[in-house]
Design an enzyme around this catalytic site. Structure first.
Site, mmCIF file in Angstrom:
data_model
loop_
_atom_site.group_PDB
_atom_site.id
_atom_site.type_symbol
_atom_site.label_atom_id
_atom_site.label_comp_id
_atom_site.label_asym_id
_atom_site.label_seq_id
_atom_site.Cartn_x
_atom_site.Cartn_y
_atom_site.Cartn_z
ATOM 1 N N ARG A 95 -92.019 -12.885 -18.682
ATOM 2 C CA ARG A 95 -90.941 -12.449 -19.542
ATOM 3 C C ARG A 95 -91.042 -11.238 -20.239
ATOM 4 N NH1 ARG A 95 -88.519 -15.912 -17.048
ATOM 5 N NH2 ARG A 95 -87.864 -18.126 -18.120
ATOM 6 N N GLU A 137 -82.009 -8.575 -20.867
ATOM 7 C CA GLU A 137 -81.534 -8.535 -19.541
ATOM 8 C C GLU A 137 -79.941 -8.581 -19.560
ATOM 9 O OE1 GLU A 137 -83.952 -11.436 -17.460
ATOM 10 O OE2 GLU A 137 -85.736 -10.455 -17.916
ATOM 11 N N HIS A 187 -84.636 -9.740 -12.530
ATOM 12 C CA HIS A 187 -85.036 -11.156 -12.638
ATOM 13 C C HIS A 187 -84.686 -11.894 -11.608
ATOM 14 C CE1 HIS A 187 -85.819 -14.136 -16.055
ATOM 15 N NE2 HIS A 187 -86.304 -14.555 -14.857
HETATM 16 C C1 DGY Z 1 -87.621 -19.376 -14.513
HETATM 17 O O1 DGY Z 1 -87.513 -20.384 -13.765
HETATM 18 O O2 DGY Z 1 -87.928 -19.450 -15.679
HETATM 19 C C2 DGY Z 1 -87.268 -17.886 -13.993
HETATM 20 O O3 DGY Z 1 -87.570 -16.981 -14.605
HETATM 21 C C3 DGY Z 1 -85.482 -17.927 -13.603
HETATM 22 O O4 DGY Z 1 -85.022 -17.969 -15.016
#
Ligand code: DGY
Length: 326
Positions: free
Chosen positions: A238, A267, A286
């Protein structure tokens, strides 16, 4: 009467139908200023909610969900919710680990290859008609095979990345993690070490920890300074696990060679982010798990999770189970 469920992510028809056979659905394409009033009304009535990780429901929003029994997310990450807050209300948060490991590891490896071999930069050169001569050392990449990969966060995805790197590319694996991972140590000869040593001794550093109070800002200016000028940094966890401004500085000053990022503080990443100006930054929107097959599996898993949890079965995929009251 079927329990009321708030769905706030568009789903393929067959899966929408499946949800609708179990629940009385209130459907939204997301949560935004245009639908705020209707959304919050549905949230107040909902016993279950199901959506993706891109939409953050704050504790202020969730406090309005007075009938809520289960939250199910179509993601492995759960940082869009305050897990402690929901646990205090004894509300399980269900997520989708497992089904996305291999695809997300593929994405991480793509970032690793793109940054090392400068593929996007060089592809743009060809497309823009700037390929005039055989390329020289100033545009050479760096090898991936045989190098050292440091993985911060050796969970399921970290391990799938280690598999690719060690078995496919003959890379030496080192890792930092809250706990040792004997399986990774055995299968991929992964060597356990502290983060500082890993940063100083890796050609590639890949961060794959979940975002929690402990990991927020884990990698900042001090940590980038420990890396070598020829090393490459990858973030697939993240955005807020790293200090983005410090990374921009490190890339700008060539304190590290390059970075490959799939996640950002904000984002979608604003087009005026300094990251967009850097040739040595490869940026993905992402897409860790974003393939047709894997997103389908995640949707199926999240719906199954919701159905099971609504009937009291939390035996699989409950992210805050350890915090819930008996
Ligand atoms: C997750 O599954 O957490 C990925 O980052 C997609 O949001």
């Amino acid at each position: 009467m079927k329990p009321k469920v708030l769905l706030y992510k568009p789903l393929p028809d067959d899966q929408r139908q499946r949800l609708a056979t179990h629940f009385d659905l209130a459907e939204f394409d997301g949560f935004h200023p245009d639908n705020e009033v209707e959304f919050l009304t549905a949230l107040r009535q909902a016993e279950g909610i199901i959506g993706g990780s891109g939409i953050k429901l704050t504790t202020e929003h969730l406090a309005q969900a007075i009938n809520l029994k289960v939250a199910s997310t179509i993601s492995v990450g759960t940082d869009q919710y305050d897990l402690d807050y929901l646990a205090r209300r004894n509300i399980p948060v269900m997520h989708t680990p497992g089904v996305l490991n291999e695809t997300t590891a593929d994405t991480l490896f793509a970032l690793l290859m793109c940054t090392a071999r400068r593929t996007l930069e060089l592809s743009n050169m060809v497309k823009e008609g700037r390929w005039k001569h055989t390329i020289g050392p100033e545009l050479y990449g760096t090898d991936v095979n045989g190098k050292t990969l440091g993985i911060i966060g050796m969970g399921r995805i970290g391990q799938a990345l280690a598999k690719r790197a060690h078995l496919g590319f003959d890379m030496k694996i080192q890792y930092a993690n809250r706990h040792r991972n004997p399986q990774a140590e055995q299968a991929y000869k992964a060597q356990y070490m502290d983060i500082d040593t890993l940063l100083a001794q890796s050609d590639f550093v890949c961060v794959m920890t979940p975002l929690t109070a402990e990991t927020e800002g884990l990698i900042g200016a001090r940590e980038f300074a420990l890396m070598r000028p020829d090393s490459i940094f990858i973030n697939g966890s993240r955005g807020r696990v790293i200090d983005e401004a410090a990374l921009i500085e490190a890339l700008h000053n060539k304190q590290i060679r390059a970075a490959g990022l799939d996640v950002f503080h904000q984002e979608p990443l604003p087009a005026d982010s300094p990251l967009c100006q850097l040739d040595n930054a490869v940026l993905f929107p992402h897409i860790g798990s974003a393939t047709v097959e894997t997103r389908h599996k995640m949707i199926i898993c999240a719906i199954d999770n919701l159905i099971h949890a609504m009937s009291g079965d939390l035996s699989k995929n409950c992210a805050n189970g350890h915090l819930l009251k008996e």
